[in-house]
Every structure is written in C-alpha cells, then in structure tokens.
Write a protein that holds these residues in place. Structure first.
Motif, mmCIF file in Angstrom:
data_model
loop_
_atom_site.group_PDB
_atom_site.id
_atom_site.type_symbol
_atom_site.label_atom_id
_atom_site.label_comp_id
_atom_site.label_asym_id
_atom_site.label_seq_id
_atom_site.Cartn_x
_atom_site.Cartn_y
_atom_site.Cartn_z
ATOM 1 N N HIS A 106 0.824 -1.209 0.000
ATOM 2 C CA HIS A 106 0.000 0.000 0.000
ATOM 3 C C HIS A 106 0.862 1.265 0.000
ATOM 4 O O HIS A 106 0.425 2.305 -0.504
ATOM 5 C CB HIS A 106 -0.957 -0.015 1.182
ATOM 6 C CG HIS A 106 -2.192 -0.836 0.930
ATOM 7 N ND1 HIS A 106 -3.289 -0.341 0.270
ATOM 8 C CD2 HIS A 106 -2.469 -2.142 1.199
ATOM 9 C CE1 HIS A 106 -4.214 -1.289 0.173
ATOM 10 N NE2 HIS A 106 -3.741 -2.390 0.736
ATOM 11 N N ILE A 155 1.576 1.645 -3.601
ATOM 12 C CA ILE A 155 0.376 2.139 -4.286
ATOM 13 C C ILE A 155 0.226 3.637 -4.076
ATOM 14 O O ILE A 155 -0.094 4.396 -5.007
ATOM 15 C CB ILE A 155 -0.877 1.391 -3.786
ATOM 16 C CG1 ILE A 155 -0.842 -0.071 -4.220
ATOM 17 C CG2 ILE A 155 -2.147 2.067 -4.307
ATOM 18 C CD1 ILE A 155 -1.926 -0.931 -3.597
ATOM 19 N N ALA A 156 0.466 4.084 -2.843
ATOM 20 C CA ALA A 156 0.354 5.517 -2.534
ATOM 21 C C ALA A 156 1.342 6.326 -3.366
ATOM 22 O O ALA A 156 0.979 7.360 -3.946
ATOM 23 C CB ALA A 156 0.611 5.748 -1.042
ATOM 24 N N SER A 179 0.375 6.188 -7.174
ATOM 25 C CA SER A 179 -0.833 6.941 -7.525
ATOM 26 C C SER A 179 -0.633 8.442 -7.384
ATOM 27 O O SER A 179 -1.439 9.225 -7.898
ATOM 28 C CB SER A 179 -2.000 6.496 -6.636
ATOM 29 O OG SER A 179 -1.714 6.728 -5.268
ATOM 30 N N SER A 223 -5.479 12.011 -0.087
ATOM 31 C CA SER A 223 -4.921 10.663 -0.076
ATOM 32 C C SER A 223 -6.014 9.633 0.152
ATOM 33 O O SER A 223 -6.939 9.851 0.938
ATOM 34 C CB SER A 223 -3.862 10.543 1.024
ATOM 35 O OG SER A 223 -3.528 9.195 1.260
ATOM 36 N N THR A 224 -5.897 8.509 -0.525
ATOM 37 C CA THR A 224 -6.818 7.396 -0.294
ATOM 38 C C THR A 224 -6.140 6.285 0.510
ATOM 39 O O THR A 224 -6.784 5.593 1.298
ATOM 40 C CB THR A 224 -7.328 6.816 -1.623
ATOM 41 O OG1 THR A 224 -6.207 6.471 -2.453
ATOM 42 C CG2 THR A 224 -8.193 7.819 -2.352
ATOM 43 N N GLU A 225 -4.837 6.134 0.326
ATOM 44 C CA GLU A 225 -4.111 5.072 1.019
ATOM 45 C C GLU A 225 -3.959 5.344 2.514
ATOM 46 O O GLU A 225 -3.619 4.439 3.271
ATOM 47 C CB GLU A 225 -2.734 4.880 0.385
ATOM 48 C CG GLU A 225 -2.766 4.284 -1.000
ATOM 49 C CD GLU A 225 -3.509 2.951 -1.032
ATOM 50 O OE1 GLU A 225 -3.230 2.109 -0.162
ATOM 51 O OE2 GLU A 225 -4.374 2.769 -1.911
ATOM 52 N N TYR A 259 -5.773 2.910 4.536
ATOM 53 C CA TYR A 259 -5.346 1.515 4.525
ATOM 54 C C TYR A 259 -3.979 1.305 5.171
ATOM 55 O O TYR A 259 -3.728 0.258 5.771
ATOM 56 C CB TYR A 259 -5.300 0.991 3.083
ATOM 57 C CG TYR A 259 -6.608 1.131 2.343
ATOM 58 C CD1 TYR A 259 -7.644 0.205 2.531
ATOM 59 C CD2 TYR A 259 -6.832 2.181 1.462
ATOM 60 C CE1 TYR A 259 -8.852 0.326 1.857
ATOM 61 C CE2 TYR A 259 -8.038 2.314 0.790
ATOM 62 C CZ TYR A 259 -9.039 1.393 0.982
ATOM 63 O OH TYR A 259 -10.242 1.518 0.324
ATOM 64 N N LEU A 260 -3.106 2.280 5.046
ATOM 65 C CA LEU A 260 -1.735 2.129 5.533
ATOM 66 C C LEU A 260 -1.680 2.123 7.061
ATOM 67 O O LEU A 260 -2.126 3.075 7.699
ATOM 68 C CB LEU A 260 -0.857 3.260 5.005
ATOM 69 C CG LEU A 260 -0.040 2.995 3.745
ATOM 70 C CD1 LEU A 260 0.639 4.270 3.288
ATOM 71 C CD2 LEU A 260 0.975 1.890 3.977
ATOM 72 N N GLU A 291 1.990 10.736 -2.180
ATOM 73 C CA GLU A 291 0.668 10.550 -2.785
ATOM 74 C C GLU A 291 -0.047 11.889 -2.946
ATOM 75 O O GLU A 291 -0.696 12.139 -3.965
ATOM 76 C CB GLU A 291 -0.175 9.605 -1.933
ATOM 77 C CG GLU A 291 -1.538 9.317 -2.555
ATOM 78 C CD GLU A 291 -2.409 8.428 -1.693
ATOM 79 O OE1 GLU A 291 -3.481 8.006 -2.184
ATOM 80 O OE2 GLU A 291 -2.041 8.165 -0.533
#
Length: 393
Positions: A241, A244-245, A248, A259-261, A264-265, A279
């Motif tokens: 993740h 991914i951050a 993205s 930020s979306t991650e 999750y992070l 990100e």
C-alpha cells in the motif's frame, strides 16, 4: 508590526539561520501531513482529528522550545552532561528490555509516571551515546592509539548500547552503530581497531538474530523484503500500500488531504508518512522533502568543518549523521528499498516524545554553530580594534 516581531524573535536566536528555517519548514510539513493522515486513528480512538492535531502541535511547539534552550547552552557543557546521560540511559535500556511496554511484539517504550506519555529509550540513547563518544574521542586524541586507555572504553560503550537496543529495536540499533563507526573514523581510531568493533558488532548481531526474542520477526521481514511474491499477503500489506500511494501520486500528487491510502496504511501518520506525502504532493513533493534533509546535512557539514575544537566537530557530525541517516532509512522503506522498520521521519512523523529528543539534537548542533559565530564575531572585532589602533598610532 509583524515584521518587527519576527525580527525581534530572530534576534534572540543564534547559530545557522538555515537550520532554523529547515526546522520551521519540516514542522509545517509535519502538521499538514499528520492532519491529512490521522483520520483512521481519530475514528479508532473515537475523537476528532483536530484534537490529535492540537496535541501534535503542542509537541512541535515544545520541541522548538527545547531546541531554543539547548542552543542557548554552551555546547562544551554537553561533554559533562553526556556522562550523566549515559548513567541514566544504561539502566533505562535494561529496564526497557525486560519490563518496558510491549507494542507489536517489541519492548521499546517506558511510561512517564503521571503524564500518560511514554517514550522510546532508544531516542535518549542516541543522544547519550553520540555526545559521550564525541567527549571520549576528543579528550583521548593524545593517546588515541592506546588500547587500554582509549579503545576499550570507546568500544565498550558502543557495543553495550547496541546490545541493549538491538533485541527490541534492531533498526535503530544498527543505525546508531553505523553512526558510531563514522565517529570512530573521524576520531582517528585505527582501521584495525575499527575492524575489531565491527567484528564485535557482527557477533552481537548474529546472537540477536539467532537467540533474540524477535528473531522470527527479523527473519520474516527480511524474507518478505527479498521475496515478496512468496510472502503472506498480510506481511506485504504495508509495503504494497505504500507503493500504491507513491505510484498513484504521480508527478504532482492528488492534492492536500486527498490521499486514499491513508485509510489503509498502518502507521500512515508515522512510519509511512513519506508515502502519504508523495501521494498528495507527488514526486516533486517527495524530492522537496528529500532535498531538505540533504541541505540539512550540507549545513551541518559546514558547521563541522568550521568547528575550532574536536568535541564540537564530532558532536555536530554525529547528531547530523544520525538525523539524516534516519530520514533516508524511513524514505527508503516507504519506496520499497528496505524492509519494514519502525523508524519515523525526523520532525515530520507524529511521534510524541521522539520530536522532543530530535529537537534537542537540533539545538545541540545549533549550539556548536552559535559558538562558531561568536568566535568569528570576536575575531572580527579584534581586527577592527587593531586597525583603529594602527591608524591612531
């Protein structure tokens, strides 16, 4: 009116002004990045994100106050303080190893009675060992090759602290050991003696990896880093993740607070805060943060080269190496260049008391810089007075 207040504040501070600016910039970046990444933490605790941010801001303000106090104290006093710090640190490390608070399987924290706060004793150990090594190396330059008088106490302090930090916090222990070796090189310790210290460190490391209580964690993290395709999905969750951050974010990022991650992070506000920065602000934002730490190292090296005494040079070098190595270790983990560790980004991650210890380290570096500036000003005044006397004659 505002400019007059700023000038008044700046007139009360001494030392390298660029380092003051760096601290302010990192503090601003920290508040923006932390506020953006604490949503999940706030939800888990059942409080508003603003309340967590306010506490973080208090820590930053407290850190700047400690930095100011530390930079006002003549750096030569830290030679005596280092002995007291070592006397306090060693028992604290022993206590932490056996009785400290356990988080994620590691005993790293000690509670501060009556405050509700806890701190990592390794943060205090970094300050203690670096200042103590700078003192030993500077005071034993005349007989630096003497094994009994110089080498044994130096080697003993390095290996003892490493042996006490390593079992619970191997990443910090290895970084501190590396900084110590750099100081030994600067302190003119012979290559053979440095090799002996490295060999002793390797033996201690092998013992920790073989018999330590976290040997499974260390081997698992290394195996996950080297062979992520074979690892358990839960073990690569954090690193995946983070990647991914960063991916993205692109060149310019998604924008502040987008930020979306962060949802999750794990530890998005601490260990993985650099991934959130990239990100939201893109590759250019990440390079900007990286550039700040590189510029910090450059300014500190200038202080080291200008320091009139060995103690000041070694003190500034050790603390600056510790800060920048920690920063790049954190960023390396975020981009997948190293196994997952619990190393925060100095002055940026939300870390409570770690911010205070980091601020004291900055203050000590500024104290060395302040001494250099005062010596330069005094020398300039002597030259001016001499020229006036010559003209009068």
């Amino acid at each position: 009116m505002t400019s007059l207040r700023i000038d008044h504040i700046l007139s009360k501070t001494r030392g390298d002004r660029w380092i003051w600016i760096i601290v302010i910039m990192l503090s601003v970046i920290s508040m923006m990045a932390v506020y953006s990444s604490i949503g999940t933490l706030a939800y888990t605790r059942g409080v508003g994100a603003e309340s967590i941010l306010v506490k973080h801001m208090f820590m930053i303000v407290g850190g700047i106050a400690l930095m100011y106090i530390s930079h006002k104290l003549d750096y030569r006093y830290y030679a005596g303080i280092s002995k007291l710090l070592m006397v306090i640190t060693i028992p604290l490390l022993v206590y932490t190893l056996f009785f400290g608070s356990h988080i994620n399987g590691a005993s790293r924290w000690v509670a501060i009675p009556g405050t509700g706060l806890s701190f990592q004793t390794s943060d205090l150990a970094k300050l203690a060992l670096i200042t103590y090594l700078a003192r030993l190396l500077s005071r034993k330059q005349e007989n630096i090759k003497d094994v009994k008088q110089s080498f044994v106490p130096i080697m003993g302090s390095v290996c003892l602290v490493f042996a006490l930090i390593g079992p619970a916090n191997l990443s910090t222990g290895l970084m501190l050991f590396g900084v110590s070796i750099l100081l030994l090189i600067m302190g003119r310790i012979s290559v053979k003696q440095i090799a002996v210290v490295c060999a002793a460190g390797a033996v201690l490391l092998a013992g920790m990896l073989t018999f330590g209580g976290r040997k499974g964690t260390h081997s698992s993290r290394m195996e996950t880093f080297l062979h992520p395709e074979r690892a358990d999905p839960d073990k690569v969750f954090q690193s995946n993740h983070a990647k991914i951050a960063i991916a993205s974010g692109g060149l310019f990022g998604k924008g502040p607070g987008r930020s979306t991650e962060r949802n999750y992070l794990p530890e998005a506000f601490s260990d993985e805060i650099f991934a959130i920065i990239v990100e939201e602000y893109g590759v250019f934002g990440g390079l900007f943060v990286m550039g700040i730490y590189i510029f910090l190292l450059y300014r500190c090296i200038r202080i080291v080269t200008k320091a009139p005494k060995a103690f000041g040079a070694l003190l500034a070098a050790g603390l600056s190496f510790s800060l920048t190595i920690q920063a790049f270790a954190n960023m390396a983990v975020a981009v997948g260049l190293g196994p997952v560790t619990g190393v925060p980004l100095p002055l940026v991650s939300m870390g409570g008391t770690s911010i205070l210890f980091t601020s004291v380290a900055f203050g000590i570096i500024l104290s060395v810089s302040r001494h250099i500036d005062e010596n330069t000003e005094a020398a300039g005044k002597k030259v001016v007075v001499g020229e006036i006397m010559e003209v009068a004659a």
